[in-house]
Every structure is written in structure tokens, then in C-alpha cells.
Write an enzyme that holds these catalytic residues in place. Structure first.
Site, mmCIF file in Angstrom:
data_model
loop_
_atom_site.group_PDB
_atom_site.id
_atom_site.type_symbol
_atom_site.label_atom_id
_atom_site.label_comp_id
_atom_site.label_asym_id
_atom_site.label_seq_id
_atom_site.Cartn_x
_atom_site.Cartn_y
_atom_site.Cartn_z
ATOM 1 C CE LYS A 33 23.540 75.921 28.014
ATOM 2 N NZ LYS A 33 23.043 75.030 26.964
ATOM 3 C CG ASP A 60 25.734 74.515 24.791
ATOM 4 O OD1 ASP A 60 26.752 73.935 24.376
ATOM 5 O OD2 ASP A 60 24.978 74.046 25.663
ATOM 6 C CE LYS A 62 27.317 70.513 25.313
ATOM 7 N NZ LYS A 62 26.001 71.148 25.327
ATOM 8 C CG HIS A 64 32.895 66.214 17.873
ATOM 9 N ND1 HIS A 64 32.707 65.295 18.869
ATOM 10 C CD2 HIS A 64 34.035 65.846 17.267
ATOM 11 C CE1 HIS A 64 33.685 64.410 18.870
ATOM 12 N NE2 HIS A 64 34.508 64.725 17.890
ATOM 13 C CG ASP A 65 31.869 67.716 11.053
ATOM 14 O OD1 ASP A 65 32.608 67.052 10.289
ATOM 15 O OD2 ASP A 65 30.636 67.785 10.915
ATOM 16 C CB ILE A 66 36.586 67.185 9.214
ATOM 17 C CG1 ILE A 66 35.593 67.911 8.307
ATOM 18 C CG2 ILE A 66 36.398 65.678 9.150
ATOM 19 C CD1 ILE A 66 35.799 67.632 6.820
ATOM 20 C CB THR A 124 27.651 67.916 33.577
ATOM 21 O OG1 THR A 124 26.662 68.489 32.723
ATOM 22 C CG2 THR A 124 28.809 68.868 33.705
ATOM 23 N NE ARG A 186 19.395 70.227 38.051
ATOM 24 C CZ ARG A 186 19.697 70.812 36.888
ATOM 25 N NH1 ARG A 186 20.359 71.927 36.840
ATOM 26 N NH2 ARG A 186 19.290 70.277 35.753
ATOM 27 N N GLY A 215 19.721 75.804 33.884
ATOM 28 C CA GLY A 215 18.574 75.692 32.995
ATOM 29 C C GLY A 215 17.299 75.461 33.755
ATOM 30 N NE ARG A 216 16.883 70.088 32.772
ATOM 31 C CZ ARG A 216 17.412 68.872 32.607
ATOM 32 N NH1 ARG A 216 16.621 67.854 32.332
ATOM 33 N NH2 ARG A 216 18.708 68.686 32.712
HETATM 34 O O1 C5P Z 1 18.528 72.272 32.789
HETATM 35 P P1 C5P Z 1 19.978 72.170 33.130
HETATM 36 O O2 C5P Z 1 20.390 73.124 34.237
HETATM 37 O O3 C5P Z 1 20.421 70.749 33.365
HETATM 38 O O4 C5P Z 1 20.724 72.687 31.815
HETATM 39 C C1 C5P Z 1 22.114 72.590 31.650
HETATM 40 C C2 C5P Z 1 22.460 73.084 30.294
HETATM 41 O O5 C5P Z 1 23.877 73.000 30.126
HETATM 42 C C3 C5P Z 1 21.846 72.291 29.141
HETATM 43 O O6 C5P Z 1 21.510 73.239 28.131
HETATM 44 C C4 C5P Z 1 22.955 71.375 28.669
HETATM 45 O O7 C5P Z 1 22.885 71.123 27.278
HETATM 46 C C5 C5P Z 1 24.186 72.209 28.981
HETATM 47 N N1 C5P Z 1 25.444 71.480 29.159
HETATM 48 C C6 C5P Z 1 25.605 70.458 30.085
HETATM 49 N N2 C5P Z 1 26.806 69.804 30.202
HETATM 50 C C7 C5P Z 1 27.839 70.171 29.436
HETATM 51 C C8 C5P Z 1 27.696 71.213 28.513
HETATM 52 C C9 C5P Z 1 26.471 71.859 28.415
HETATM 53 O O8 C5P Z 1 24.680 70.149 30.814
HETATM 54 N N3 C5P Z 1 29.009 69.558 29.594
#
Ligand code: C5P
Length: 237
Positions: A33, A60, A62, A64-66, A124, A186, A215-216
Site C-alpha cells: 500500500k 491509498d 483517500k 475527497h473533493d468535488i 480506524t 494488530r 503497517g508498523r
Molecule cells: O501502521 P499501521 O498498521 O497502523 O498502518 C495502517 C495503515 O492503514 C496506515 O497506512 C493508515 O493510513 C491506513 N488506514 C487506516 N485506517 C483507515 C484507512 C487506512 O489506518 N480507515
């Protein structure tokens, strides 16, 4: 869960860092992503890197505009070869409808696969209390998520990005033929960071997620390949 369902978030600041992760995870991960940080820094070069590495791309941004502006952005994202594109559902029905039309038109003109278009319901990182406070509403967070998921479907999008805790609800409202991608995942051994509404990867897949975004817990771990493999094993177990 197969490798095909794990999407790793490349939330890094430059192409070198992205390349390092993609190379390290090459055997384990098929989807990456690209988010706002990397895309703002290096633009379509990040998409090219993943194409050259034969990986699938979730862009990703996201939008959001006209409607007209979002249509242009979705056309560009389709053209550069994004496989998943997302749009804030709170941008409204018309905005999402135009996005779906333009992606289809662009893909058929270029004879490339149609990208998967997703609506973003609520981030989230927002929990019930923050939702009421920041959105100035007493409406239940779950009702808002269900409403925005239904609106996305009505507009012709293929699915939504949502918290794993809302999968059951979204399946009830939108049915099985609707893609659900869940960040906010997680593993039990990882820090939750700023994510509020979380489940483990195994729980999210068992609950019916089509894809999970991590991600992390992978990218910031001492050994990203091992973290990715552990997540895949936990899900199989
Ligand atoms: O590091 P982590 O696992 O929290 O990364 C989650 C990824 O998902 C981030 O890149 C974040 O921008 C993305 N994301 C999110 N919630 C959403 C949409 C995307 O956390 N609703």
C-alpha cells in the site's frame, strides 16, 4: 488467509526505504500500500517501483473533493496502474458514482484491468467517543459506518475500507459480494500505536475480511520478513 490477502503499508519517506522493504519482503508479500507520505514525496515513481517488482498496488490516497476533481484523480490513478484505489465515502454519492464511472471508462480505453474501488467509511483511529465529539453527533459510530458502506455500494464502488470490528455489520448490510479491506489490525505481540478499533490479523480474516492492511507491526519490526511470516502463520494456525 493466503499471501494474497496481506497488504503491507509502505509508510516510509523515500524511494530507497520503500525499495528496501519491498526487496526484503519480496518472497512473503504480494500486495503493498502506497499512502500519502510516500506518494507526496516521490509520486508515481513509487507505483513504478512496485510494478517493476511485480507487486500489486493499493494506492491509498483517500480522495475527497468535488466530483470533477475526484474523477480526474481516479482517472490518473487508474492510468498509472493502481490495483486498489480509495475514496472517502463521506464525499457523497455523486462523487463516488462519478469515480466509479471514470475508472471503468479509463480502464476500458487503456485495455487494463479495472481497479478495485473502495469507499473509506470512518478512519480506524476514531473511536466512539472521538466520533461523537469531533463530528458533533450522537449517532452511533456503527450506524454511520453501515450507512457509508451502503452508500458506497449504491454508488457502484466494489467495497470499503473499515475497522475489523465492523466486518459483521457491513456483511449484513452489503452482502458477501462486497470487498472489505481492514487496517486497524494488530498482532497480539505488537503495539497498537494510534489505532483504536483493532483485532488481530487472524481474527480479522476469520471475521470475513478480504484483505488486511498491516503497517508498523511489520515495517517497524527488527525483522520485517519474520514479522510478516509470523502473521501469515498465526492466521493459518
Ligand atoms: O501502521 P499501521 O498498521 O497502523 O498502518 C495502517 C495503515 O492503514 C496506515 O497506512 C493508515 O493510513 C491506513 N488506514 C487506516 N485506517 C483507515 C484507512 C487506512 O489506518 N480507515
Amino acid at each position: 488467509m493466503s499471501q494474497n490477502q496481506l497488504i503491507v503499508a509502505l509508510d516510509v519517506e523515500n524511494l530507497e526505504a520503500a525499495n528496501k522493504l519491498v526487496t526484503m519482503l519480496s518472497d512473503t508479500v504480494k500486495w503493498f500500500k502506497i499512502g500519502k507520505q510516500l506518494f507526496t514525496a516521490v509520486g508515481p515513481a513509487s507505483v513504478k517501483l512496485l510494478h517493476e517488482s511485480k507487486k500489486n498496488i493499493f494506492l491509498d490516497l483517500k480522495f475527497h473533493d468535488i466530483p470533477n476533481t475526484v474523477a480526474g484523480a481516479v482517472a490518473s490513478a487508474t492510468k498509472i496502474g493502481a490495483n486498489i484505489i480509495n475514496i472517502h465515502a463521506s464525499g457523497g454519492l455523486e462523487m463516488m458514482r462519478v469515480a466509479a464511472e471514470v475508472a471503468e471508462k479509463q480502464a476500458s480505453e487503456l485495455d487494463i484491468p479495472m481497479p478495485i474501488l473502495l469507499g473509506v467509511t470512518l478512519l480506524t483511529s476514531i473511536d466512539e467517543e472521538n466520533f461523537h465529539r469531533d463530528f458533533g453527533t450522537q449517532r452511533k459510530l456503527a450506524d454511520q459506518v453501515a450507512y457509508l458502506a451502503e452508500l458506497s455500494q449504491k454508488a457502484g464502488l466494489d467495497g470499503v475500507v473499515a475497522s475489523p470490528l465492523e466486518i459483521e455489520l457491513i456483511r449484513k448490510v452489503c452482502g458477501d459480494d462486497f470487498v472489505i479491506v481492514t487496517p486497524g489490525v494488530r498482532p497480539a505481540w505488537a503495539a497498537s500505536n494510534d489505532q483504536q478499533r483493532v483485532m488481530t490479523p487472524a481474527e480479522a480474516i476469520a471475521a470475513g475480511a478480504d484483505y488486511i492492511v498491516v503497517g508498523r507491526p511489520i515495517t517497524a519490526s527488527d525483522s520485517p520478513p519474520e514479522a510478516a511470516r509470523t502473521i501469515l502463520q498465526e492466521i493459518h494456525a
